[in-house]
Write a protein that holds these residues in place. Structure first.
Motif, PDB file in Angstrom:
ATOM      1  N   THR A  31      41.902 -30.369   9.153  1.00 43.02           N
ATOM      2  CA  THR A  31      41.410 -29.515  10.005  1.00 43.02           C
ATOM      3  C   THR A  31      41.522 -28.280   9.382  1.00 43.02           C
ATOM      4  O   THR A  31      39.997 -28.227   9.271  1.00 43.02           O
ATOM      5  N   LEU A  32      41.927 -27.676   8.986  1.00 42.72           N
ATOM      6  CA  LEU A  32      42.161 -26.159   8.199  1.00 42.72           C
ATOM      7  C   LEU A  32      41.163 -26.940   7.425  1.00 42.72           C
ATOM      8  O   LEU A  32      39.701 -26.164   6.627  1.00 42.72           O
ATOM      9  N   GLU A  33      41.748 -27.114   5.710  1.00 41.49           N
ATOM     10  CA  GLU A  33      40.754 -28.406   4.887  1.00 41.49           C
ATOM     11  C   GLU A  33      39.619 -28.841   4.952  1.00 41.49           C
ATOM     12  O   GLU A  33      38.655 -27.849   4.298  1.00 41.49           O
ATOM     13  N   ALA A  34      39.046 -29.524   6.208  1.00 44.38           N
ATOM     14  CA  ALA A  34      38.434 -29.403   6.520  1.00 44.38           C
ATOM     15  C   ALA A  34      36.721 -28.323   6.839  1.00 44.38           C
ATOM     16  O   ALA A  34      35.814 -28.268   6.729  1.00 44.38           O
ATOM     17  N   TYR A  35      37.682 -27.786   7.739  1.00 46.45           N
ATOM     18  CA  TYR A  35      36.340 -26.641   8.147  1.00 46.45           C
ATOM     19  C   TYR A  35      36.204 -25.837   6.437  1.00 46.45           C
ATOM     20  O   TYR A  35      34.774 -25.294   7.272  1.00 46.45           O
ATOM     21  N   ARG A  36      36.947 -25.155   6.376  1.00 43.15           N
ATOM     22  CA  ARG A  36      36.923 -24.585   4.813  1.00 43.15           C
ATOM     23  C   ARG A  36      35.843 -25.764   4.165  1.00 43.15           C
ATOM     24  O   ARG A  36      34.403 -24.923   3.496  1.00 43.15           O
ATOM     25  N   ASP A  37      35.865 -27.263   4.304  1.00 48.15           N
ATOM     26  CA  ASP A  37      34.576 -27.651   3.423  1.00 48.15           C
ATOM     27  C   ASP A  37      33.094 -27.921   4.169  1.00 48.15           C
ATOM     28  O   ASP A  37      32.159 -27.565   3.088  1.00 48.15           O
ATOM     29  N   HIS A  38      32.829 -28.063   5.432  1.00 48.24           N
ATOM     30  CA  HIS A  38      32.234 -27.918   6.046  1.00 48.24           C
ATOM     31  C   HIS A  38      31.773 -28.031   7.276  1.00 48.24           C
ATOM     32  O   HIS A  38      31.052 -28.708   7.948  1.00 48.24           O
ATOM     33  N   GLY A  39      32.582 -26.299   8.209  1.00 46.76           N
ATOM     34  CA  GLY A  39      32.614 -26.216   9.443  1.00 46.76           C
ATOM     35  C   GLY A  39      31.211 -25.344   9.440  1.00 46.76           C
ATOM     36  O   GLY A  39      31.014 -24.674   8.578  1.00 46.76           O
ATOM     37  N   ASP A  40      30.926 -25.070   9.756  1.00 44.80           N
ATOM     38  CA  ASP A  40      29.933 -24.633  10.545  1.00 44.80           C
ATOM     39  C   ASP A  40      29.464 -23.195  11.569  1.00 44.80           C
ATOM     40  O   ASP A  40      28.937 -23.276  13.383  1.00 44.80           O
ATOM     41  N   PRO A  41      29.964 -22.318  11.650  1.00 47.64           N
ATOM     42  CA  PRO A  41      30.651 -21.108  12.671  1.00 47.64           C
ATOM     43  C   PRO A  41      29.621 -20.845  13.413  1.00 47.64           C
ATOM     44  O   PRO A  41      28.863 -20.079  12.517  1.00 47.64           O
ATOM     45  N   GLU A  42      30.130 -20.862  14.411  1.00 46.68           N
ATOM     46  CA  GLU A  42      28.827 -20.047  15.674  1.00 46.68           C
ATOM     47  C   GLU A  42      29.223 -19.688  16.558  1.00 46.68           C
ATOM     48  O   GLU A  42      29.768 -20.888  17.126  1.00 46.68           O
ATOM     49  N   VAL A  43      28.492 -18.830  17.462  1.00 47.25           N
ATOM     50  CA  VAL A  43      29.769 -18.470  18.342  1.00 47.25           C
ATOM     51  C   VAL A  43      29.043 -19.686  19.556  1.00 47.25           C
ATOM     52  O   VAL A  43      27.927 -18.918  19.873  1.00 47.25           O
ATOM     53  N   ARG A  44      29.285 -20.499  19.461  1.00 43.92           N
ATOM     54  CA  ARG A  44      29.314 -21.728  21.195  1.00 43.92           C
ATOM     55  C   ARG A  44      29.904 -21.470  21.905  1.00 43.92           C
ATOM     56  O   ARG A  44      29.138 -22.469  22.900  1.00 43.92           O
ATOM     57  N   ILE A  45      30.934 -21.263  22.125  1.00 46.30           N
ATOM     58  CA  ILE A  45      31.444 -21.415  23.031  1.00 46.30           C
ATOM     59  C   ILE A  45      30.597 -21.233  25.054  1.00 46.30           C
ATOM     60  O   ILE A  45      30.801 -22.007  25.623  1.00 46.30           O
ATOM     61  N   GLU A  46      29.997 -20.344  25.178  1.00 47.74           N
ATOM     62  CA  GLU A  46      28.972 -20.291  26.317  1.00 47.74           C
ATOM     63  C   GLU A  46      27.441 -20.927  26.680  1.00 47.74           C
ATOM     64  O   GLU A  46      26.787 -20.785  27.511  1.00 47.74           O
ATOM     65  N   ASN A  47      27.741 -21.759  25.556  1.00 50.37           N
ATOM     66  CA  ASN A  47      26.026 -22.684  25.272  1.00 50.37           C
ATOM     67  C   ASN A  47      26.675 -23.770  26.316  1.00 50.37           C
ATOM     68  O   ASN A  47      28.121 -24.335  26.798  1.00 50.37           O
TER      69      ASN A  47
END
Length: 389
Positions: free
Chosen positions: A305-321
Motif C-alpha cells: 500500500t505504501l508503494e501504491a500510494y507513492r506511485d499514484h496517491g492523491d493527498p488532500e485533507v478529505r476526512i471532514e468531507n
C-alpha cells in the motif's frame, strides 16, 4: 529531490508509518531510504508480521541457534528477536522522535495475543516488555478489548507508551480515549510527570467493509426498495466510521478540560488508521489512505500500500468531507440488516484469532528449527546476542 504523494501527505500533517518489519530492511538501508525519501516516521509490528519475517527468511538463523543454545524456550526466543528488531528500528527513528519532541518516530511491539482477554497478564507483560526494550520511542501494543481497557488506564498511569490495537467500534474507541485520559489524571494525582507519555488508538478499517459488504451487496442485487441506500453504503462503512471517530477525537481532545491537561504537557492520544490495505479488488488500492488524510493522525500501511500510494496517491485533507453523509450511512445500517455493534465485536474476536494462530505457528516453527541445533562452545548464545546489539 522531487516530492512524491507520501511526502505531500506528510506535509499535510499525516504521519506515514510502515506496518511491516524484517531484519534485512533494518540492515541493508531500506528503512533509512524510506525515512529519507518517503517521509516515513514510524513503524508497527505484530505477531503475524514477525511470523512472516522469521519463518520466511534465513535472516534469523544464527540468532535462533544461539538463543536455543542458551536454553531459551520458543516464546523467549521470539521475544529476544522481536525486542532486538524493535530496538534497531526505534534507533533509526530516534532522530524523528527528537526532532518532533516526542510527537512522532515510534515503533510498536505487541503483547502476546494469548493475553487479549487477560487484564493482569497484559499489564504484567507490557511492563516487562517496556523495561526490556528500553527506548522512549516505542509503543507497547495492547488490544482494545473490554479486558484491555483497565490495562490501558493502569499502564498509562505508570508512564508506559501504549498503542491500543484492534479497534473497530466507535463506542469502544470512546472507552479507550477515556481510559487514556483517566490514566493521565491518575499519574498527575501521584505527582508524576506526564509530558513524555504518548499513546495512539489504532482504528482498523478495511476489515469492517470486508465483513459488512456481502450483506449490502445482496440487497443491491435483490431488494429494489433498498438498492439505492445499499449502493450508497457499499464500501463506505469503514471510512464513515473513521470520519466519525475523528470528530469524536476532536471533541475529546480539543475541549477545555483537555486543554487544562495540555498545559501540563499532556499529548492527545492520536488516531492511527490501520488495516489500510484494500481487500476488494474493485476498490482503489489507496482507498483507505486518500480518504483519511488529516493533521495529527497516522496511517500505517503494509509495504504494497505504501508503494501504491507513492506511485499514484492523491493527498488532500478529505476526512471532514460529507460528515452528514458519513453519519447517515452509519445510522442507516440497521435498515440494511447490519448490526454494526455485533459486527465490530465479531471483528475483535476474529482479530484476536488472526494473531493467535500465526503466533502459535511461529512458536512451533521456532521449536522445529531449534530442536536439533547446536552452537560451538566458543560462541555462546549470549555472546552472539551481545555482538548483534
Amino acid at each position: 529531490m522531487a516530492s512524491n504523494p507520501l511526502n505531500r501527505a506528510h506535509d499535510l500533517g499525516q504521519s506515514i508509518w510502515l506496518d511491516y518489519i524484517r531484519r534485512d530492511m533494518l540492515r541493508n538501508g531500506t528503512l533509512r531510504s524510506l525515512i529519507q525519501n518517503d517521509s516515513l516516521t514510524g513503524m508497527t509490528s505484530n505477531p503475524k508480521i514477525f511470523d512472516k519475517a522469521i519463518t520466511g527468511s534465513e535472516d534469523y538463523t544464527n540468532d535462533l541457534e544461539a538463543l536455543a543454545a542458551d536454553g531459551l524456550s520458543p516464546q523467549e526466543i521470539y521475544e529476544e528477536i522481536a525486542v532486538s528488531d524493535v530496538q534497531d528500528a526505534a534507533d533509526q527513528f530516534r532522530h524523528v522522535y527528537d526532532k518532533t519532541r516526542g510527537a512522532d518516530g515510534y515503533v510498536s511491539l505487541e503483547v502476546s495475543p494469548e493475553l487479549a482477554r487477560d487484564t493482569e497478564g497484559t499489564i504484567s507483560e507490557a511492563r516487562r516488555l517496556w523495561k526490556k526494550v528500553k527506548r522512549p520511542n516505542v509503543f507497547i501494543k495492547v488490544p482494545g478489548t473490554a479486558e484491555g481497557i483497565p490495562a490501558i488506564r493502569q499502564l498509562i498511569s505508570e508512564g508506559i507508551n501504549i498503542n491500543v490495537t484492534l479497534l473497530f467500534g466507535l463506542p469502544r474507541y470512546r472507552e479507550v480515549a477515556e481510559a487514556y485520559i483517566e490514566g493521565i489524571r491518575e499519574r498527575i494525582s501521584q505527582g508524576k510527570t506526564v509530558s513524555q507519555i504518548a499513546s495512539v488508538a489504532s482504528f482498523f478499517l478495511s476489515r469492517i467493509d470486508v465483513l459488512v459488504d456481502p450483506t449490502i451487496e445482496q440487497l443491491m442485487k435483490e431488494d429494489s426498495n433498498k438498492r439505492k441506500q445499499a449502493e450508497q453504503t457499499h464500501g463506505q462503512v469503514a471510512v464513515s466510521s473513521a470520519r466519525v471517530a475523528y470528530q469524536m477525537y476532536k471533541a475529546m481532545f480539543e475541549n477545555d478540560d483537555f486543554r487544562s491537561l495540555a498545559e501540563r504537557g499532556v499529548r492527545p492520544q492520536k488516531l492511527l488508521w490501520a488495516s489500510t490495505s484494500t481487500k476488494n479488488p474493485s476498490f482503489s488500492d489507496v482507498k483507505y489512505v486518500d480518504a483519511l488524510i488529516a493533521p495529527e493522525t497516522i496511517n500505517t500501511m503494509p509495504m504494497e500500500t505504501l508503494e501504491a500510494y507513492r506511485d499514484h496517491g492523491d493527498p488532500e485533507v478529505r476526512i471532514e468531507n460529507n460528515l452528514d453523509g458519513a453519519r447517515d450511512i452509519l445510522e442507516g445500517l440497521g435498515e440494511l440488516g447490519v448490526d454494526i455493534d455485533q459486527a465490530t465485536s465479531q471483528l475483535v474476536a476474529e482479530g484476536i484469532e488472526k494473531f493467535k494462530k500465526p503466533f502459535s505457528d511461529l512458536l512451533g516453527s521456532i521449536k522445529e528449527r531449534t530442536s536439533s541445533s547446536e552452537r560451538p562452545a566458543q560462541e555462546s548464545g549470549a555472546q552472539a546476542r551481545q555482538a548483534h546489539r
